[in-house]
Every structure is written in structure tokens, then in C-alpha cells.
Scaffold this active site. Structure first.
Site, PDB file in Angstrom:
ATOM      1  N   GLU A 156       0.948  -1.253  -0.064  1.00  8.05           N
ATOM      2  CA  GLU A 156      -0.092   0.096   0.066  1.00  8.05           C
ATOM      3  C   GLU A 156       0.921   1.266  -0.104  1.00  8.05           C
ATOM      4  OE1 GLU A 156      -3.026  -0.153   3.017  1.00  8.05           O
ATOM      5  OE2 GLU A 156      -3.685  -1.883   2.373  1.00  8.05           O
ATOM      6  N   GLU A 200      -5.191  -8.783   1.448  1.00  7.15           N
ATOM      7  CA  GLU A 200      -5.699  -8.256   2.748  1.00  7.15           C
ATOM      8  C   GLU A 200      -7.382  -7.907   2.518  1.00  7.15           C
ATOM      9  OE1 GLU A 200      -4.074  -4.885   4.657  1.00  7.15           O
ATOM     10  OE2 GLU A 200      -2.097  -5.563   4.325  1.00  7.15           O
TER      11      GLU A 200
END
Ligand code: FCB
Length: 458
Positions: free
Chosen positions: A166, A359
Site C-alpha cells: 500500500e 488483505e
């Protein structure tokens, strides 16, 4: 009633964690501070003044945690290596730090659990922050050196490598709105930091491949924009550009989207950071994409396209983010599994490479019942709905190879401290006692059957 939804053979079931969120032991065996140690020490930066100093004490309890994965029958484990453990000053290898990951990997392999290794999940060595951190262009080569060091040690046993987790959060929340470490608030700097993340990804991907790696990826967090009404398509475009396409398009070899460059031109932060040849480095092919998904974002257009957004992403104008719609999780995130289906179908077409949900998960107010059980029916329902969404995407043609639940353990949830619990295993932070939640048992059942059970849940 819904019937059993069977996943393709070989589908990878697992759980994910990140070093700073679980390891603790921040001064053991030569580890030196990361930007998160420094940030957590700033009064008011983290809820309750918490830090990852002890977290789940996983550094000392990793065998117990691997045994839990084994008990759950999960076939894959996504974890990150801590740069400040492996290279405490950012550049010099630390044998004791590397040895920890060596032990962890061996212990996973003893249980036949496939390691999925992320090199950077936000814990930059403070020593490199002192040299500019992600604002400094040289970080791309420092990161490639670090990637090579870890690969030299573990590449014989770890097949799957993820460069960055991320970069959106690391760059925009860390350098743009100051919510994450290092806590800087400079939109122009955030754009520069974001470009350096992508450059570092490209250099590291090349270095890993040159070292013989055959399964290299990056994990990006996507928040699909949902229009409030028929006139909100430009708001969707603007939000999607800066949140999602900013990172995806250069990795896929398309460079920065032209509409994004137009939208951000008024800041003059991105283009000056991009040197000749950078986009070719960033375009180093990846073998799969890690898709992190939690929630969509509701958006609406503003009448004046130059009016700053209420959403503090660098340079974002002409649109507003609207409140999420119920049902929400305790972090206030909207539960919208259909967005996951749409996202996976879209990404699969656009990327043409396998996807792994790296995720997905939710925080709910868990209670340990007097009998010691955690009946987290909300989370069971969340997983069931999102797994059905993944299944629907596969049925619609998306090439999705695995699902890694966030998270194996309740852990240090960054600026929110220890409040939100995302684990499928409950952690009592005072005693470090672990208790498998009902959601953990549910995932175990899904993994064992390679199917999401039909019928009503919860
Ligand atoms: C993601 C992060 C992860 C965790 C979850 C809830 O953005 O990658 O570390 O904090 O959110």
C-alpha cells in the site's frame, strides 16, 4: 439459502500480518528504530499513546503463532520483514535480524505453510528518514539493496515476494496528511514520496528477478468510488485517479494517467519528481497483483472543479467524499462486498495477471465470553459475504488465486492503536494469550473444504 460455493483447485487460503504490528522486540538483536517507533512517541500521534514496542510479542512467540496457522489449516501466511531489523541503519545487514526470518520461514515450512513475504509494510528505518526518507530519490536503490539482502537469505525457501504494501498509505498518509509516520503534511512532498515508492518497487522487482525470483508482486489498496447520483461520474474519475490508478497504471506500464496529471498539475509536485527512464523501471513486469480491499468510497461532484475536496488526498479538487452507508465496521468502514466483486473483475481484465486478495477483513467489538469463546458473528458474516463476492468474481472470469484474511492476530492498528481488533485470533495484550475466534474456525472450515458453506450464517 445459498449453496456451497466451491473455489478452484489449489486456491490459496491464508492470513496476513505486518512486522511492526505484531513483532514487538523493537530493541532486540540489534534492531534500531523505525519511523513508526519515532512517530508513536509523538504525543497525540497514536490513539492512547500506544506503540508497537511489545505488540503481540510475535518476535518471541512466532512458533506459537505458526502453530495456530497450522491448527487452522491455512496453507499460506503473508508477513513482512522489518527493514530496521534486517538493516538497522538502513544499509548494513544485521545477521541476527535476518536469522529471525530464517527461523520463521523454516517453521512455516515445517507446517507446509507457503510463505508470502512483503518487504515493506511501512516501517522505514529512522536512519533513512533522517536522510530524507521517501522524499529522497536514492531510497529506490537503498530499497533494492535491502530486497537483495533478504532474497539472498530467504530466496531458497520463499517463492512469493511482494515489494511494497500500500504505497498509497505510506506516501499520502505519511507525507501528505500526517496521519501515519513520519507524520509530514505536505501534499507536494506526498506526490514526490509516492513516485519514489513506485521507483523503489521497480528497482526492487528488477533486483529480485536478477536474483532468480519468479513470483514478484506489489500489494495495492483499492477503494472503488461509488457515485452518489447520475451527475457524479467526474467525481468518480477524480477519486479513482488519485486513489487507485496513480499506483496501478505505472506498475502496469501505462505511466501516470493523463487525467491524473491534469488534475494534479496545479500542485506541480509529481512531474518534477519523474526523471527520464523512471517509468520504464516502474513498469518492470510483476507476476501477480496483491489486492487489498476493505471498503468503497461514496463520492459526489462539486460545482466548482477547482474547489478543494474534503478528502485530504494530495491535489484532490472538484469532488467531495460522502459519509459511508450502513452497515459499518467499528473503524467506520462501509461493508459493501459487491464492490469487491466488481473490483476483481475489473482488475483481472485490466491487468491480465493473476490476482491475490492480499488483505480483506474487518474490526468489530469482540467480546471474550465467560466460557473463553469469542463469538464474532459479525466477522464471520463479513468473511462469508466477501468470500462469496470473490467467488462471484471468479465465476465472472476473474483470475483470483488466493485470499489472505487481515489479520491472523489482533494487533497494533497504526494510528488507532490497540482499539480496533482485526484478528481471527484474539490477543489478550496483557497476558499475550491467544484465542481462536469463531471467525478463525470459520476460515479453517472454508480452507478445509475449499468452499464457502451455503445457508444462513451467524
Ligand atoms: C491496511 C494495512 C494493514 C491494516 C489494515 C486494517 O491498510 O495494510 O496493515 O492496518 O489496513
Amino acid at each position: 439459502m445459498v449453496g456451497d460455493q466451491v473455489f478452484p483447485p489449489g486456491f490459496l487460503w491464508g492470513a496476513a500480518t505486518a512486522a511492526y504490528q505484531i513483532e514487538g522486540a523493537v530493541a532486540d538483536d540489534g534492531r534500531r528504530p523505525s519511523i513508526w517507533d519515532a512517530f508513536a512517541a509523538v504525543p497525540g500521534a497514536v490513539e492512547g499513546g500506544a506503540s508497537g514496542a511489545t505488540a503481540c510479542d510475535h518476535y518471541h512467540r512466532y512458533s506459537e503463532d505458526v502453530a495456530l496457522l497450522g491448527e487452522l489449516g491455512l496453507g499460506a501466511y503473508r508477513f513482512s520483514t522489518a527493514w530496521p531489523r534486517v538493516m538497522p541503519d538502513g544499509r548494513t545487514p544485521n545477521a541476527a535480524g535476518l536469522a529471525f526470518y530464517d527461523r520463521l520461514v523454516d517453521s512455516l515450512l515445517e507446517y507446509s505453510i507457503t510463505p508470502v513475504l512483503t518487504l515493506y509494510h511501512w516501517d522505514l528505518p529512522q536512519a533513512l528518514q533522517d536522510r530524507g526518507g521517501w522524499l529522497e530519490r536514492d531510497i529506490a536503490s537503498w530499497f533494492a539493496e535491502y530486497a537483495t539482502t533478504v532474497h539472498n537469505r530467504l530466496g531458497d525457501r520463499v517463492q512469493h515476494w511482494t515489494t511494497l504494501n500500500e504505497p498509497f498509505c505510506s506516501a499520502f498518509l505519511g507525507y501528505g496528511n500526517g496521519v501515519h509516520a513520519p507524520g509530514l503534511r505536505d501534499p507536494r512532498g506526498a506526490l514526490r514520496a509516492a513516485h519514489h515508492h513506485l521507483l523503489a518497487h521497480g528497482h526492487a522487482a528488477r533486483a529480485l528477478r536478477a536474483n532468480g525470483a519468479t513470483s514478484v508482486s506489489i500489494a495495492l489498496n483499492f477503494s472503488p468510488a461509488l457515485p452518489d447520483g447520475p451527475d457524479d461520474h467526474d467525481a468518480v474519475r477524480r477519486f479513482d485517479a488519485v486513489h487507485n490508478r496513480f499506483f496501478l497504471d505505472p506498475v502496469l506500464g501505462h505511466g501516470y494517467p493523463t487525467d491524473l496529471l491534469d488534475d494534479l498539475a496545479h500542485l506541480d509536485g509529481l512531474e518534477p519528481a519523474v526523471h527520464d527512464g523512471d517509468l520504464a523501471v516502474i513498469a518492470e513486469p510483476v507476476d501477480w497483483l496483491g489486492v487489498n480491499y476493505y471498503a468503497p468510497t461514496r463520492v459526489t461532484s462539486l460545482a466548482d472543479p477547482t474547489e478543494p475536496s474534503n478528502c485530504p488526498l494530495p491535489g484532490l479538487r472538484g469532488m467531495s467524499v460522502l459519509p459511508p452507508r450502513a452497515p459499518l465496521t467499528v473503524t467506520g468502514w462501509e461493508q459493501h462486498p459487491d464492490s469487491l466483486t466488481d473490483l476483481l473483475v475489473h482488475l483481472s481484465k485490466r491487468c491480465g495477471i493473476p490476482l491475490v486478495v492480499a488483505e480483506n477483513g474487518a474490526a468489530f467489538p469482540d467480546v471474550v465470553d465467560p466460557d473463553g469463546r469469542v463469538r464474532d458473528t459479525d466477522r464471520v458474516r463479513y468473511f462469508a459475504e466477501h468470500l462469496r463476492a470473490v467467488h462471484a468474481a471468479i465465476e465472472a472470469g476473474a483470475d483470483v488465486r488466493g485470499y489472505l484474511a487481515w489479520s491472523l492476530l489482533d494487533n497494533f492498528e497504526w494510528a488507532s492503536g490497540y482499539g480496533p481488533r482485526f484478528g481471527v485470533v484474539h490477543v489478550d495484550f496483557a497476558s499475550q494469550r491467544r484465542t481462536i475466534k469463531d471467525s478463525g474456525r470459520f476460515l479453517a472450515q472454508v480452507a478445509a473444504r475449499n468452499a464457502v458453506p451455503g445457508g444462513h450464517l451467524g
